[in-house]
Write an enzyme that holds these catalytic residues in place. Structure first.
Site, PDB file in Angstrom:
ATOM      1  N   ARG A  99     -35.756  42.543  13.318  1.00 16.76           N
ATOM      2  CA  ARG A  99     -35.823  41.312  14.100  1.00 16.76           C
ATOM      3  C   ARG A  99     -35.962  41.650  15.575  1.00 16.76           C
ATOM      4  O   ARG A  99     -35.424  42.635  16.060  1.00 16.76           O
ATOM      5  CB  ARG A  99     -34.558  40.480  13.899  1.00 16.76           C
ATOM      6  CG  ARG A  99     -34.547  39.683  12.610  1.00 16.76           C
ATOM      7  CD  ARG A  99     -33.339  38.797  12.497  1.00 16.76           C
ATOM      8  NE  ARG A  99     -32.116  39.573  12.395  1.00 16.76           N
ATOM      9  CZ  ARG A  99     -31.256  39.771  13.381  1.00 16.76           C
ATOM     10  NH1 ARG A  99     -31.457  39.230  14.575  1.00 16.76           N
ATOM     11  NH2 ARG A  99     -30.185  40.509  13.197  1.00 16.76           N
ATOM     12  N   TYR A 239     -42.296  41.392   9.743  1.00 12.66           N
ATOM     13  CA  TYR A 239     -41.082  41.993   9.160  1.00 12.66           C
ATOM     14  C   TYR A 239     -39.940  40.996   8.982  1.00 12.66           C
ATOM     15  O   TYR A 239     -39.615  40.233   9.897  1.00 12.66           O
ATOM     16  CB  TYR A 239     -40.583  43.143  10.038  1.00 12.66           C
ATOM     17  CG  TYR A 239     -39.733  44.130   9.268  1.00 12.66           C
ATOM     18  CD1 TYR A 239     -40.325  45.210   8.621  1.00 12.66           C
ATOM     19  CD2 TYR A 239     -38.366  43.963   9.144  1.00 12.66           C
ATOM     20  CE1 TYR A 239     -39.567  46.110   7.890  1.00 12.66           C
ATOM     21  CE2 TYR A 239     -37.593  44.858   8.403  1.00 12.66           C
ATOM     22  CZ  TYR A 239     -38.206  45.928   7.783  1.00 12.66           C
ATOM     23  OH  TYR A 239     -37.451  46.817   7.048  1.00 12.66           O
ATOM     24  N   LYS A 248     -33.716  33.367   8.288  1.00 14.64           N
ATOM     25  CA  LYS A 248     -32.966  33.125   9.528  1.00 14.64           C
ATOM     26  C   LYS A 248     -33.519  31.928  10.298  1.00 14.64           C
ATOM     27  O   LYS A 248     -32.760  31.157  10.885  1.00 14.64           O
ATOM     28  CB  LYS A 248     -33.007  34.364  10.415  1.00 14.64           C
ATOM     29  CG  LYS A 248     -32.594  35.650   9.728  1.00 14.64           C
ATOM     30  CD  LYS A 248     -31.174  35.623   9.253  1.00 14.64           C
ATOM     31  CE  LYS A 248     -30.793  37.008   8.740  1.00 14.64           C
ATOM     32  NZ  LYS A 248     -29.420  37.074   8.282  1.00 14.64           N
ATOM     33  N   HIS A 268     -23.884  32.110   8.720  1.00 13.54           N
ATOM     34  CA  HIS A 268     -24.315  33.464   8.376  1.00 13.54           C
ATOM     35  C   HIS A 268     -23.205  34.108   7.536  1.00 13.54           C
ATOM     36  O   HIS A 268     -22.482  34.974   8.013  1.00 13.54           O
ATOM     37  CB  HIS A 268     -24.550  34.233   9.679  1.00 13.54           C
ATOM     38  CG  HIS A 268     -25.259  35.535   9.505  1.00 13.54           C
ATOM     39  ND1 HIS A 268     -25.194  36.544  10.441  1.00 13.54           N
ATOM     40  CD2 HIS A 268     -26.051  35.991   8.521  1.00 13.54           C
ATOM     41  CE1 HIS A 268     -25.930  37.571  10.038  1.00 13.54           C
ATOM     42  NE2 HIS A 268     -26.452  37.266   8.868  1.00 13.54           N
ATOM     43  N   SER A 290     -25.253  41.132  10.956  1.00  9.95           N
ATOM     44  CA  SER A 290     -26.235  41.834  10.123  1.00  9.95           C
ATOM     45  C   SER A 290     -25.848  43.303   9.981  1.00  9.95           C
ATOM     46  O   SER A 290     -25.446  43.941  10.963  1.00  9.95           O
ATOM     47  CB  SER A 290     -27.624  41.757  10.765  1.00  9.95           C
ATOM     48  OG  SER A 290     -28.000  40.422  10.932  1.00  9.95           O
ATOM     49  N   CYS A 292     -23.349  44.764   8.429  1.00  8.66           N
ATOM     50  CA  CYS A 292     -21.922  45.106   8.508  1.00  8.66           C
ATOM     51  C   CYS A 292     -21.250  45.002   7.141  1.00  8.66           C
ATOM     52  O   CYS A 292     -20.027  44.895   7.049  1.00  8.66           O
ATOM     53  CB  CYS A 292     -21.197  44.197   9.493  1.00  8.66           C
ATOM     54  SG  CYS A 292     -21.593  44.533  11.209  1.00  8.66           S
ATOM     55  N   ASP A 315     -25.751  36.373   2.272  1.00 11.44           N
ATOM     56  CA  ASP A 315     -26.167  36.301   3.680  1.00 11.44           C
ATOM     57  C   ASP A 315     -25.966  34.936   4.339  1.00 11.44           C
ATOM     58  O   ASP A 315     -25.623  34.880   5.511  1.00 11.44           O
ATOM     59  CB  ASP A 315     -27.642  36.711   3.801  1.00 11.44           C
ATOM     60  CG  ASP A 315     -28.065  37.031   5.222  1.00 11.44           C
ATOM     61  OD1 ASP A 315     -27.276  37.646   5.961  1.00 11.44           O
ATOM     62  OD2 ASP A 315     -29.188  36.664   5.613  1.00 11.44           O
ATOM     63  N   ARG A 407     -35.208  48.116   3.697  1.00 14.31           N
ATOM     64  CA  ARG A 407     -34.649  46.994   2.928  1.00 14.31           C
ATOM     65  C   ARG A 407     -35.112  46.992   1.480  1.00 14.31           C
ATOM     66  O   ARG A 407     -36.166  47.524   1.161  1.00 14.31           O
ATOM     67  CB  ARG A 407     -35.096  45.671   3.573  1.00 14.31           C
ATOM     68  CG  ARG A 407     -34.627  45.479   5.014  1.00 14.31           C
ATOM     69  CD  ARG A 407     -33.277  44.864   5.058  1.00 14.31           C
ATOM     70  NE  ARG A 407     -32.709  44.781   6.403  1.00 14.31           N
ATOM     71  CZ  ARG A 407     -31.691  43.986   6.718  1.00 14.31           C
ATOM     72  NH1 ARG A 407     -31.147  43.197   5.813  1.00 14.31           N
ATOM     73  NH2 ARG A 407     -31.196  43.985   7.938  1.00 14.31           N
TER      74      ARG A 407
HETATM   75  O1  SAT Z   1     -33.068  38.942   9.844  1.00 15.42           O
HETATM   76  S1  SAT Z   1     -33.327  39.819   8.705  1.00 15.42           S
HETATM   77  O2  SAT Z   1     -33.584  38.992   7.553  1.00 15.42           O
HETATM   78  O3  SAT Z   1     -34.462  40.695   8.993  1.00 15.42           O
HETATM   79  C1  SAT Z   1     -31.984  40.786   8.359  1.00 15.42           C
HETATM   80  C2  SAT Z   1     -30.787  40.540   9.154  1.00 15.42           C
HETATM   81  O4  SAT Z   1     -30.794  40.749  10.362  1.00 15.42           O
HETATM   82  O5  SAT Z   1     -29.763  40.126   8.591  1.00 15.42           O
HETATM   83 MN    MN Z   2     -28.017  38.443   7.846  1.00  9.85          MN
END
Ligand code: SAT
Ligand code: MN
Length: 633
Positions: A99, A239, A248, A268, A290, A292, A315, A407
Site C-alpha cells: 500500500r 497491488y 481497504k 480493521h 497490518s 501484526c 482482517d 501474500r
Molecule cells: O492493504 S492490503 O490489503 O494490501 C494489506 C494490509 O495492509 O493489511
Molecule cells: Mn489489514
C-alpha cells in the site's frame, strides 16, 4: 489467408479466451437492469478507451481464464499442480509491492472532514488531476466490470460495490476476496445502491507494443476516495489494498463513513469464535495494524487442552446492533490476503492448509519443483530457489527470497477451522473487543478497560511499530488508533466520537468488554517475553472468563490486569520473573509516554471528544498517585 492463422499458439489461445469472455459478458450484461450502473460503465469506457468491456459473471471458468491470461502475459507462473493444485505465483514490479499511504487521499468537500491523519484533496480538483490520467488509460486492454458484495449476498449488513479494472490479477483476486458476479447484479436489481470503484494500472498499451508482465505506473500513483459520493478512483498500482478496491478502500475507508452516518462500525478487526472445554462459545473481534498477526490469531490452534478457536474473519469486521441491543459482526470478505513470510506449519498450520490449493501467491520465491517458498516457511530453506525478483537464490544469499509483504490469496472456506457461522447473514454477537500492536516495552500482556469509554481511550492511543504492509520504513513506532490510521475515511476525532456514541446506544452490560493486548513485549536483551501464537489462548481464556464473570482481576492505574495466577500457565515453561515483567504496570514508562499521547491528541484539536480528554487526565492522575505511592520514582 485469415489473419488468425498466422497467430502464435499463445495469441490464438488469447483470442479464444477473449471470445469466450465476450459471450459471458453478453449473458451478464443482459442481467444488468440498472440504468445508472450501465450509464456509469459507459462513461468510464468512453474515458478509458479499452479495447473491450467484459462484465464479470463470477464463474469458475472466468476465474480459470484470468489465471490463463496472467500466465500468457508472464504475470503468473503455474505452480506444480500436484503440490499446489489450481494455484499460481505472481511476481509484481519491484516498485509496486505494498500500500502507498503517501498517495492515498480522502477527497471530501471540506478538508476538516478528512482530518489531520489523512491526505486531503478537494474532490473537484482531484478529479481534474485524475481525468487526464484515466483518459485513454485502458487502451489496448480489457475493461472488466466486477459486481461484488462485501458480506454474504443478501445479508442485511452486506454492501454492494462495482469495481471497474483493467487488471486480470485484480479480477482473479476479487473472485477470492469477495462474492462476485451475476448473483450480485441480481441482488442489486434495477435501483440498488452501490459503491463505484474505478481502477487502472495506468499503463495503456499502444498497438503492437509489448506488454510488461506487471503493468503499473511508476510515476503516478493515486488511491483516491470520495466519501460523499461513495466513489473510489485508484490509478497506477496493481497491488493489494491499492487495487482490490473491495478491501481497504471500500470495506474500511468508504464503509467507515457509511457506518458513521448509519450508526454502526466498520473496523480493521479479525473475528474469531472461542469455545471453552464445556462447549460454551463467545465471539471476539480484535484490531491490530497490518502484519501484526491478525491472521495468526484468527486461526490459532490453542495450546490449552479443550479450547477451540474458529475463524470468522482475519482482517475486517462490520458490526451492527441486533434487535437484542448487542453488537453483531460479519466478515465482509470471502478470502484471506495474508502475509506469507513467517507463516509456517508451526506458526499458523491452518493458514498453510487453507493455502494448499486454489490460491494466488504474490511475490514469493519459487522452488525448482514448482512450489512456493518464503522466509520461515520451513526451518531450513531449500538449497536453491528463484527469488521474487526472478533471480537465482541460495541460502548463502544475504537478501530475502520472498518480499517481506509477499501474500497468499486464499478462499476463506478452505480454512480448516472456519467457523460454521462465518456466513451467517445476521453476523455473530461480539462479547469482547481487543486492541493491540507491536510494542517492545511499556504495554503489558493484557489489560481490561473498566468501561467502554476507557476502552475507546485505549483504542485511540494505540501505537505500533510499522511493518512492510505499507511502503516506508519498518520498525518506527507510530500512533495507530484502532489500527485504523491508514483506513479511516473521515476525521479521526469524529471517529473517536462515533465510538463513544455507539457505546451510548445500548446498555453498558450488552456492550463487548474491551481489552488491550501486547504479545510483543521484549526483555532487556531484545528477546520476546511471551511465546505468542497458540499460547495466546491463555490470554483468551482469561478474557473468556472475564466475559463470563469468573476471571480474577486487579485494578491498576491503567486498567484491570489479571490477578496473580489468573492466567492459566499449566504446561508452559515460563519463569515467574518473565511473567511478572509481562504483567508489570510500568508506571514510569507510562508517565514518560504521556507527552507523546498529549501530542497525538493535540492533532485532533476541538474534534477530540471531551470524554477522551477526561480519560487522559484521569490516567495521568492515577499514574502520578502510583508514582508517589511507590516512593516518588
Ligand atoms: O492493504 S492490503 O490489503 O494490501 C494489506 C494490509 O495492509 O493489511
Ligand atoms: Mn489489514
Amino acid at each position: 489467408m485469415p489473419s488468425q492463422w498466422r497467430l502464435s499458439p499463445e495469441a490464438r489461445e488469447s483470442v479464444r479466451v477473449r471470445t469466450a469472455l465476450h459471450r459471458s459478458h453478453e449473458k451478464a450484461n443482459a442481467m444488468s437492469q440498472h440504468e445508472l450502473l450501465e450509464a456509469w460503465v459507459n462513461d468510464v469506457a468512453t474515458m478509458c478507451q479499452p479495447e473491450q468491456v467484459v462484465w464479470c459473471n463470477g464463474s469458475e471458468p472466468e476465474y480459470a481464464t484470468m489465471l490463463r491470461l496472467m500466465v500468457q502475459a508472464g504475470t503468473a507462473l503455474w505452480l506444480d499442480q500436484g503440490k499446489r493444485p489450481n494455484s499460481v505465483l505472481v511476481r509484481s514490479d519491484p516498485g509496486d509491492v505494498a500500500r502507498v499511504e503517501e498517495f492515498t487521499f480522502i477527497c471530501s468537500r471540506s478538508k476538516d472532514d478528512a482530518g489531520p491523519t489523512n491526505n486531503w484533496r478537494d474532490p473537484a480538483d482531484m478529479k481534474r488531476t485524475l481525468t487526464p490520467l484515466f483518459s485513454g488509460a485502458m487502451k489496448g486492454r480489457t475493461m472488466y466490470v466486477i459486481p461484488y458484495s462485501m458480506g454474504p449476498i443478501g445479508s442485511p449488513i452486506a454492501k454492494i460495490g462495482i469495481e471497474i479494472t483493467d487488471s486480470p490479477y485484480v479480477v482473479a483476486n476479487m473472485h477470492v476476496m469477495a462474492r462476485v458476479g451475476s448473483r450480485v447484479l441480481e441482488t442489486l436489481g434495477a435501483a440498488g445502491e452501490f459503491v463505484k470503484g474505478l481502477h487502472s494500472v495506468g499503463a495503456p498499451l499502444e498497438a503492437n507494443a509489448p506488454d510488461s508482465p506487471w503493468p503499473c505506473n511508476p510515476k503516478n500513483k493515486y488511491i483516491c476516495h470520495f466519501p460523499e459520493t461513495r466513489e473510489i478512483w485508484s490509478y497506477g498500482s496493481g497491488y493489494g489494498g491499492n487495487a482490490l478496491l473491495g478491501k481497504k478502500c471500500h470495506a474500511l475507508r468508504i464503509a467507515s463513513v457509511q457506518a458513521r452516518d448509519e450508526g454502526w462500525l466498520a473496523e480493521h478487526m479479525l473475528i474469531l469464535g472461542l469455545t471453552n472445554p464445556e462447549g460454551r462459545k463467545i465471539f471476539v473481534a480484535a484490531a491490530f495494524p497490518s502484519a501484526c498477526g491478525k491472521t495468526n490469531l484468527a486461526m490459532m490452534n490453542p495450546t490449552l487442552p479443550g479450547w477451540k478457536i474458529e475463524t470468522v474473519g482475519d482482517d475486517i469486521a462490520w458490526m451492527k446492533f441486533g434487535a437484542d441491543g448487542r453488537l453483531y459482526a460479519i466478515n465482509p470478505e470471502a478470502g484471506f490476503f495474508g502475509v506469507a513470510p513467517g507463516t509456517s506449519l508451526k506458526s499458523n498450520p491452518n493458514a498453510m492448509r487453507a493455502a494448499e490449493a486454489n490460491s494466488i501467491f504474490t511475490n514469493c520465491a519459487v522452488t525448482p519443483d514448482g512450489d512456493v517458498w518464503w522466509e520461515e516457511m520451513t526451518e531450513t530453506p531449500p538449497l536453491e530457489l528463484v527469488d521474487w525478483l526472478r533471480r537465482p537464490w541460495t541460502p548463502k544469499a544475504t537478501r530475502k527470497a520472498a518480499h517481506p509483504n509477499a501474500r497468499f490469496t486464499t478462499p476463506a472456506r478452505q480454512c480448516p477451522v472456519i467457523s460454521p457461522d462465518w456466513e451467517k447473514p445476521g453476523g455473530v454477537p461480539i462479547s469482547a473487543v481487543l486492541f493491540g500492536g507491536r510494542r517492545a516495552g511499556v504495554v503489558p500482556l493484557v489489560n481490561e478497560a473498566t468501561s467502554w469509554r476507557q476502552g475507546t481511550f485505549l483504542g485511540s492511543i494505540m501505537s505500533s511499530e510499522t511493518t512492510a504492509a505499507a511502503a516506508g520504513k519498518v520498525g518506527n513506532l507510530r500512533h495507530d488508533p484502532f489500527a485504523m490510521l491508514p483506513f479511516c475515511g473521515y476525521h479521526m476525532g469524529d471517529y473517536f466520537a462515533h465510538w463513544l456514541a455507539v457505546g451510548a446506544k445500548t446498555d453498558a452490560a450488552k456492550l463487548p468488554k474491551v481489552f488491550y493486548v501486547n504479545w510483543f513485549r521484549k526483555d532487556d536483551d531484545g528477546r520476546f517475553l511471551w511465546p505468542g501464537y497458540g499460547e495466546n489462548s491463555r490470554v483468551l481464556k482469561w478474557i473468556f472468563e472475564r466475559v463470563a464473570g469468573t476471571g480474577k482481576a486487579v485494578d491498576t492505574p491503567i486498567g484491570r490486569l489479571p490477578a496473580p495466577g489468573a492466567i492459566d500457565l499449566s504446561g508452559l515453561r515460563i519463569q515467574d520473573a518473565q511473567m511478572a515483567e509481562l504483567l508489570r504496570v510500568d508506571v514510569e514508562g507510562w508517565i514518560a509516554e504521556l507527552p507523546a499521547i498529549r501530542k497525538h491528541y493535540e492533532r485532533f484539536g476541538s474534534k477530540l471528544p471531551r470524554g477522551l480528554r477526561d480519560e487522559l487526565g484521569a490516567l495521568e492522575q492515577r499514574l502520578q498517585a502510583a508514582a508517589v505511592g511507590a516512593g516518588g520514582h
